[in-house]
Each structure stands twice: as C-alpha cells, then as structure tokens.
Write an enzyme that holds these catalytic residues in place. Structure first.
Site, mmCIF file in Angstrom:
data_model
loop_
_atom_site.group_PDB
_atom_site.id
_atom_site.type_symbol
_atom_site.label_atom_id
_atom_site.label_comp_id
_atom_site.label_asym_id
_atom_site.label_seq_id
_atom_site.Cartn_x
_atom_site.Cartn_y
_atom_site.Cartn_z
ATOM 1 N N SER A 22 0.977 -1.611 0.032
ATOM 2 C CA SER A 22 0.177 0.153 0.272
ATOM 3 C C SER A 22 0.946 1.200 -0.065
ATOM 4 O O SER A 22 0.430 2.239 -0.035
ATOM 5 C CB SER A 22 -0.980 -0.391 1.069
ATOM 6 O OG SER A 22 -0.324 -0.420 2.351
ATOM 7 N N ASN A 110 -1.888 -3.083 13.506
ATOM 8 C CA ASN A 110 -3.343 -2.740 13.131
ATOM 9 C C ASN A 110 -3.943 -1.057 14.265
ATOM 10 O O ASN A 110 -4.440 -0.385 13.152
ATOM 11 C CB ASN A 110 -3.763 -3.080 13.683
ATOM 12 C CG ASN A 110 -3.982 -4.346 12.759
ATOM 13 O OD1 ASN A 110 -2.877 -4.774 11.515
ATOM 14 N ND2 ASN A 110 -4.262 -5.815 13.157
ATOM 15 N N THR A 155 -40.693 26.120 -9.570
ATOM 16 C CA THR A 155 -41.161 24.359 -8.851
ATOM 17 C C THR A 155 -40.884 23.492 -10.293
ATOM 18 O O THR A 155 -41.436 24.329 -11.408
ATOM 19 C CB THR A 155 -41.936 24.223 -7.859
ATOM 20 O OG1 THR A 155 -43.084 24.701 -8.974
ATOM 21 C CG2 THR A 155 -41.722 25.075 -7.085
ATOM 22 N N HIS A 156 -40.929 22.038 -10.892
ATOM 23 C CA HIS A 156 -41.026 21.203 -11.565
ATOM 24 C C HIS A 156 -39.964 22.312 -12.637
ATOM 25 O O HIS A 156 -40.223 22.219 -13.552
ATOM 26 C CB HIS A 156 -42.658 20.928 -12.206
ATOM 27 C CG HIS A 156 -42.875 20.468 -10.554
ATOM 28 N ND1 HIS A 156 -43.126 19.235 -10.691
ATOM 29 C CD2 HIS A 156 -44.140 21.078 -9.901
ATOM 30 C CE1 HIS A 156 -43.965 19.445 -9.597
ATOM 31 N NE2 HIS A 156 -44.402 20.768 -8.855
ATOM 32 N N SER A 277 -15.510 26.130 -27.254
ATOM 33 C CA SER A 277 -15.443 25.482 -27.613
ATOM 34 C C SER A 277 -14.774 25.184 -29.001
ATOM 35 O O SER A 277 -14.076 26.414 -29.585
ATOM 36 C CB SER A 277 -16.947 25.376 -28.855
ATOM 37 O OG SER A 277 -17.191 24.791 -29.831
ATOM 38 N N LYS A 283 -19.336 29.791 -28.679
ATOM 39 C CA LYS A 283 -19.509 28.893 -27.285
ATOM 40 C C LYS A 283 -19.495 29.944 -26.273
ATOM 41 O O LYS A 283 -17.641 29.726 -26.271
ATOM 42 C CB LYS A 283 -19.135 27.414 -27.450
ATOM 43 C CG LYS A 283 -20.540 26.449 -28.253
ATOM 44 C CD LYS A 283 -21.969 27.039 -27.928
ATOM 45 C CE LYS A 283 -21.671 26.023 -26.607
ATOM 46 N NZ LYS A 283 -21.742 24.555 -26.784
ATOM 47 N N ASN A 285 -18.625 28.302 -22.919
ATOM 48 C CA ASN A 285 -19.532 26.777 -21.803
ATOM 49 C C ASN A 285 -19.102 26.952 -20.146
ATOM 50 O O ASN A 285 -17.891 27.748 -19.823
ATOM 51 C CB ASN A 285 -18.467 26.005 -22.496
ATOM 52 C CG ASN A 285 -19.087 25.452 -23.765
ATOM 53 O OD1 ASN A 285 -20.271 25.309 -24.459
ATOM 54 N ND2 ASN A 285 -18.511 25.234 -24.209
ATOM 55 N N GLU A 290 -20.259 22.123 -14.274
ATOM 56 C CA GLU A 290 -19.901 20.844 -14.579
ATOM 57 C C GLU A 290 -19.634 20.210 -14.495
ATOM 58 O O GLU A 290 -19.574 18.862 -14.086
ATOM 59 C CB GLU A 290 -20.599 20.950 -16.361
ATOM 60 C CG GLU A 290 -21.628 21.246 -16.927
ATOM 61 C CD GLU A 290 -21.038 22.018 -18.816
ATOM 62 O OE1 GLU A 290 -21.911 21.126 -19.173
ATOM 63 O OE2 GLU A 290 -19.869 22.520 -18.949
ATOM 64 N N TYR A 317 -8.991 -6.778 12.445
ATOM 65 C CA TYR A 317 -8.689 -5.746 11.477
ATOM 66 C C TYR A 317 -8.426 -7.144 10.456
ATOM 67 O O TYR A 317 -8.423 -7.857 10.500
ATOM 68 C CB TYR A 317 -7.123 -5.479 11.988
ATOM 69 C CG TYR A 317 -6.748 -4.971 10.674
ATOM 70 C CD1 TYR A 317 -6.858 -3.768 10.217
ATOM 71 C CD2 TYR A 317 -5.725 -5.876 9.622
ATOM 72 C CE1 TYR A 317 -6.371 -2.936 8.945
ATOM 73 C CE2 TYR A 317 -5.483 -5.234 8.626
ATOM 74 C CZ TYR A 317 -5.031 -4.234 8.209
ATOM 75 O OH TYR A 317 -4.882 -3.677 6.762
ATOM 76 N N GLN A 322 -7.720 -1.861 4.110
ATOM 77 C CA GLN A 322 -6.649 -1.088 3.552
ATOM 78 C C GLN A 322 -7.297 -0.585 1.973
ATOM 79 O O GLN A 322 -6.897 0.602 1.776
ATOM 80 C CB GLN A 322 -5.219 -2.141 2.349
ATOM 81 C CG GLN A 322 -4.190 -0.879 2.352
ATOM 82 C CD GLN A 322 -3.028 -2.774 2.195
ATOM 83 O OE1 GLN A 322 -2.514 -3.095 3.078
ATOM 84 N NE2 GLN A 322 -3.001 -2.482 0.826
ATOM 85 N N LYS A 325 -8.441 3.599 1.798
ATOM 86 C CA LYS A 325 -7.862 5.252 1.786
ATOM 87 C C LYS A 325 -7.529 6.020 0.218
ATOM 88 O O LYS A 325 -8.336 6.616 0.472
ATOM 89 C CB LYS A 325 -5.840 4.665 2.242
ATOM 90 C CG LYS A 325 -5.724 4.323 3.498
ATOM 91 C CD LYS A 325 -4.070 3.864 3.577
ATOM 92 C CE LYS A 325 -4.282 3.369 4.914
ATOM 93 N NZ LYS A 325 -5.059 1.647 4.561
#
Ligand code: ARG
Length: 459
Positions: A22, A110, A155-156, A277, A283, A285, A290, A317, A322, A325
């Site tokens: 690890s 441990n 709403t919606h 773009s 464009k 963006n 995002e 343990y 492991q 992490k």
C-alpha cells in the site's frame, strides 16, 4: 525486507506483492506515522521498555525524517517497502540500527494505521472546513451584490413565483451551514486515539493510553481495543458529510448552468472562468460548474465503496480495510478543491438584473397573488384558485399578462375584482407580501443576509 519475514520460507510472488503493498498510496500518511511513532517512543520510555537515551535517539531520527518528508513528500516512493509503517521503521533502522527495532514493541500496524488515518482525517477536515467557510463567504458576497434583484423562482422547472436572487444564494448558505455542522460533528466524534490497542486485544505494555492520546492531540483514548482497530466509522461519516455537501454543490451548479443558458440568461459567466468550443466560435461554456456537478458523482461513489468494504467484515482488522484509503484521500481532496473552486469562481458570476426581472414578470408568476387578492375580498382559497386558473387560460389565449386584462374582462370571472387588483398584481406587491420568516420579501431577505453575516463572524 517485510516486517513479518521470520515465519516465511518462500519469497513473496511479485504479483501478490504488488497487490498487497500500500506504500504507493499510504505514503501520504508519512507525517502522521512519524507523529504517532514519536509519541509511542516517549510512552515506551515512560514504561521503561526503552531507555530515555534510546527514546531521544528515536525522536531525533523521526524528527529528521519529518523534515525530509516535508522537503520531498514522495520520498517513500523511492523504495519498495510494503507500506508507510514499514518504510518509517526501515528508515530508522538504516540511521539508528538496533534501537530502531525496539520501536514496534507493544504496538501493531493495526492500531498504528488506525491512528495515522485519524490524525490525517483531523488535519484534512480542518482544510475542508476553511474551504467551506470560504465558499459561504463568497455566497454572502454574491447575495450582497445581488441586492434586491428579482428573478423567477421555479418548481418542476416551471416558472412558479418570483424570488430575490439573494434569496436563492441564501438557500445554499443554509445548506452549507448544515454541512459545516455535519463536518464539525464528525470531526468531534473521530477525535479518539486507537494507539495502544495493539493488534486487536490491547497492548501488553503498561502504557498510559490517556496520556498518549493527549500527547497526540486527541480528546480521548478509544475504550475497546477490538473496536479501535476496526472502526472506520469516521471515514464513512466524513464521506457522507462530503457526499451531502457535494450534492449541494452539484445542485447549485445545475442552477447556475441553467441560469447562464441562452434560454434563461439570468447570470453571466466571466471569461476568466469559462471555456470555449473548439468548433463553435460563439460558445462560452460553464465547464467549471459542470465539473463540480460531475465530481459529485465520484465522491458519492467513494461513500458507497467504503460502506461496501466494511459491511461484511468480522472483527477485528481485516486487510479489506486497506481499501479505506485511496477513495477517501481522493474524496477529501476533491471536496476541498471543489469548495475552493466555488469560492474562486463566484465573484466572476454576474447577475443580469434586467433580464431576471423581465423573466420574473412573465409566465403568470403573479397568479397566486391574484388568488390571494380574491381571498382578501372574501372568496375561499379553493374557489379563488379555480377562478384564477380560468383567468390564466383566458389571458394566455390572447397572449396577455394578467395585469394587461381590462377590468371588465376580469370581472366576468369574479365580481369581487375591482380596480385595486392592478397594484396587487405588481411584482413588488407579490414580493412584499411574502414577509413571514423565511420568505422572499426584500426586508426578510435583507434580515436573513444580515443574520448570515452575524453567524459567519461568530463561527
Ligand atoms: N497497510 C495496512 C493498511 O492500510 C496496514 C495495516 C496492516 N496490518 C496487517 N495486519 N497486515 O491497512
């Protein structure tokens, strides 16, 4: 050489070794492993397991190692040690020889790894906390800049009722305030020291564990050794706090992306935080928002992953742990970076107040106000709802706003309507009426903003 070579007669297969090791990711715990080891050496001396001189030698060597790691955090990656605990011990053995071999007396990887990860979590939770406060501060500034600008509330994703832009920003401040309290709560609960619990059954050395906990800056020592070495609740809790907070960030991003669209045009992104773009020259963006939305998916995935790692594990343990992490490290840094990014980009986001207002006036957003008007004239709300619904259809057929209908036409739907309906249909009148606690009336929003600032100063 592995820490556990004595019992083994065959060499380790490299495919197994690569799978098992690890160090490639837990090298990030180097400073915490050194910190824990320095405290452990002190306790060993106090318990007369090593001499004061040996403890001093260990301490000096560990301090030097800490400086070396500061200078080059990737130093451990130059070796092929199994994990960071083996690496620290191997370094000490090179510099100190026999004394180094005494350090692991009475402790296990441990309890050590559990301690290292908690120390790391505490440190990184502080970093997230600062970034979260930075994001809240940026939202407070945004709300302040927005002043009493008004935009459609949805709403919606259908235009519903006008709201102040600042009211929108304050909604996210409320979410982030809860996120902060969740983070603080998780941080308080994880402030417990597992060191001195050995492999699973407790250490055989007469260690004052409360003192050890204190030495390491923990609030207390873990009370059950089996639990201490196998508890990863704090990883789950921080991952859950991160997931909820990132979900808020993601929803905010989605709002901003829509508000910046050509269709809405409520907000405008500054050039410094937009991308273009490669094909379409016109464009601009909202990549940054995002990405905030997208990174939320990654964070949520890490939460689900750790829950699955833990759900079937017997005490105590198991090597499965492991796997706590990589995802967690990524989650904590993604969380912090995302908050930092939000705080950085918000000042580059401007509100097109004229466009916001025009949009807020469209879409029959004042229909509820007309119903409330009829209620004020004595009509039961349910009937008022019906009448206004019919009036909306009537107005829409002529592509007119409610307030553009002549009085006589409105009166065909209800005789209760008189000339005072026109001021009641104005945008400001509707806003002013939502003056109860938590509403979007300008004086309420200003009070909420003032309160948010007071909260921020006190936190
Ligand atoms: N690298 C291990 C981990 O991260 C350290 C603990 C190893 N313990 C053991 N019994 N093999 O979990």
């Amino acid at each position: 050489m592995a820490m556990w070579g004595g019992r083994f007669q065959e060499a380790t297969l490299s495919v197994f070794r690569d799978f098992n090791d690890s160090l490639s990711f837990d090298y990030l715990l180097a400073q915490q492993d050194i910190q824990a080891s320095r405290a452990w050496a002190q306790q060993l001396a106090q318990a007369n397991i090593i001499s004061n001189d040996e403890a001093a030698q260990l301490d000096t060597a560990l301090a030097d190692l800490s400086v070396a790691i500061d200078a080059d955090p990737k130093l451990p990656l130059q070796t092929r040690e199994e994990d960071i605990h083996s690496w620290v011990e191997a370094q000490l053995t090179t510099t100190l020889g026999a004394v180094a071999k005494k350090l692991h007396t009475g402790r296990s990887r441990n309890d050590l790894v559990a301690t290292d990860l908690r120390l790391w979590s505490k440190l990184n939770a502080q970093g997230v906390r600062q970034s979260l406060l930075g994001a809240i501060a940026a939202l407070i500034n945004f709300a302040e800049q927005a002043g009493t600008a008004v935009m459609p509330g949805f709403t919606h994703l259908q235009r519903a009722q006008p709201v102040l832009v600042a009211h929108w920003a304050l909604a996210y401040i409320e979410m982030f305030k809860r996120d902060l309290s969740r983070l603080d709560d998780a941080t308080t609960r994880l402030d417990v020291c597992p060191l001195g619990c050995g492999a699973l059954a407790g250490t055989g050395v007469a260690i004052d564990r409360q003192q050890l906990a204190q030495r390491l800056g923990f609030a207390s020592a873990a009370l059950n050794s089996l639990d201490a070495v196998s508890d990863r609740d704090y990883v789950v809790e921080l991952s859950a706090a991160a997931s909820i907070c990132m979900t808020h960030l993601s929803r905010l991003s989605e709002d901003v992306i829509f508000f910046c669209s050509g269709e809405a045009g409520f907000f405008k992104l500054g050039d410094a935080i937009s991308s273009g773009s490669s094909l379409m020259p016109q464009k601009k963006n909202p990549d940054v928002f995002e990405l905030l939305r997208g990174k939320t998916g990654r964070v949520l995935g890490h939460l689900v992953a750790i829950l699955h790692v833990l759900k079937g594990l017997p005490l105590a343990y198991n090597k499965d742990m492991q796997e706590d992490k990589q995802g967690f490290f990524d989650l904590m840094s993604t969380w912090q970076q995302s908050l930092l990014v939000l705080a950085t980009v918000l000042p580059h986001l401007s509100v097109n107040k004229t466009q916001c207002r025009q949009a807020a006036e469209l879409g029959y957003s004042n229909a509820t106000d007309l119903a409330d008007y009829l209620v004020s004239k004595g009509m039961p709300f349910r009937d008022a709802h019906e009448v206004v619904g019919e009036l909306v259809v009537h107005a829409a057929k002529q592509q007119l706003a409610l307030e553009a209908l002549p009085l006589a036409e409105m009166q065909q739907f209800s005789q209760l309507i008189s000339n005072d309906v026109y001021p009641a249909l104005q945008l400001e009148a509707g806003l002013q009426k939502r003056a109860a606690l938590g509403g979007t009336a300008p004086q309420q929003v200003l009070a909420a903003l003032a309160q948010a600032k007071v909260w921020f100063e006190a936190v």
